[in-house]
Design a protein around this motif. Structure first.
Motif, PDB file in Angstrom:
ATOM      1  N   GLU A  52     -31.747 -22.536  -0.027  1.00 54.53           N
ATOM      2  CA  GLU A  52     -30.673 -22.733  -0.283  1.00 54.53           C
ATOM      3  C   GLU A  52     -29.412 -23.238  -1.707  1.00 54.53           C
ATOM      4  OE1 GLU A  52     -29.581 -24.316   4.297  1.00 54.53           O
ATOM      5  OE2 GLU A  52     -30.293 -26.297   2.808  1.00 54.53           O
ATOM      6  N   GLU A  54     -26.704 -25.965  -2.520  1.00 52.04           N
ATOM      7  CA  GLU A  54     -25.234 -26.941  -1.820  1.00 52.04           C
ATOM      8  C   GLU A  54     -24.395 -26.854  -2.299  1.00 52.04           C
ATOM      9  OE1 GLU A  54     -25.632 -31.567  -0.909  1.00 52.04           O
ATOM     10  OE2 GLU A  54     -26.072 -31.286  -3.193  1.00 52.04           O
ATOM     11  N   GLU A  86     -22.682 -28.709   7.004  1.00 48.18           N
ATOM     12  CA  GLU A  86     -23.678 -30.554   7.128  1.00 48.18           C
ATOM     13  C   GLU A  86     -24.216 -30.387   8.299  1.00 48.18           C
ATOM     14  OE1 GLU A  86     -22.165 -33.847   4.957  1.00 48.18           O
ATOM     15  OE2 GLU A  86     -20.066 -32.859   5.252  1.00 48.18           O
ATOM     16  N   TYR A 107     -23.962 -25.450   3.054  1.00 46.75           N
ATOM     17  CA  TYR A 107     -25.608 -24.756   2.210  1.00 46.75           C
ATOM     18  C   TYR A 107     -25.416 -23.465   2.636  1.00 46.75           C
ATOM     19  CZ  TYR A 107     -26.613 -29.422   2.458  1.00 46.75           C
ATOM     20  OH  TYR A 107     -26.119 -30.890   1.996  1.00 46.75           O
ATOM     21  N   LYS A 109     -27.772 -20.209   2.425  1.00 53.38           N
ATOM     22  CA  LYS A 109     -29.592 -19.555   2.236  1.00 53.38           C
ATOM     23  C   LYS A 109     -28.999 -18.428   2.383  1.00 53.38           C
ATOM     24  CE  LYS A 109     -32.974 -20.038   4.255  1.00 53.38           C
ATOM     25  NZ  LYS A 109     -34.181 -19.689   6.206  1.00 53.38           N
TER      26      LYS A 109
END
Length: 148
Positions: A52, A54, A86, A107, A109
């Protein structure tokens, strides 16, 4: 002569009064639309499948109108991945979601071993749009271990 001066004074006074009354407007000029931008902290450019990244974001507004609403949507032109807010909300590509705060985190992924790119769009309730793009290069697990 005296009567003429009085008449001229009354006419002038009435003209000034009429100009003052018609020059005023009882409508307030309230600005509702303000320019804005999306500021982010630096984001990593390499990612491994399953990892992931951020993305810390903040709306930067040139002014504030209390009733303005902000929304987010994203599109992924290359690669496969998942973007979530979030609070855990997983964003679906091209769907519109409300932004509850001016400062927020996303985030991303990675679900792919190829290069990936996402385009994030922030819209306001007046139709203005700001777009930011993020590209992630795949980094194999072996390459990552060799460079450490």
């Amino acid at each position: 002569m005296k009567k003429m001066i009085e008449t001229l004074f009354i006419v002038t006074f009435m003209l000034v009064g009429m100009i003052c009354v018609t020059a005023c407007s009882d409508k307030l000029d309230v600005q509702q639309v303000y320019e804005f931008d999306l500021a982010t902290l630096p984001v990593q450019t390499t990612i491994v499948k399953g990892e992931e990244a951020e993305i810390r974001c903040q709306l930067v507004r040139s002014g504030e109108y209390q009733d303005t609403k902000y929304f987010i949507r994203y599109f992924q032109p290359t690669g496969k991945g998942e973007l979530r807010m979030e609070d855990g909300t997983v964003l679906l590509p091209n769907d519109l979601y409300p932004l509850p705060e001016e400062t927020f985190r996303l985030y991303y992924k990675s679900l792919d071993t190829d290069q990936q790119k996402i385009d994030i769009y922030i819209l306001d309730s007046f139709g203005q749009v700001v777009q930011k793009s993020f590209a992630f290069n795949n980094e194999e697990e072996d390459e990552k271990e060799d460079t450490e």
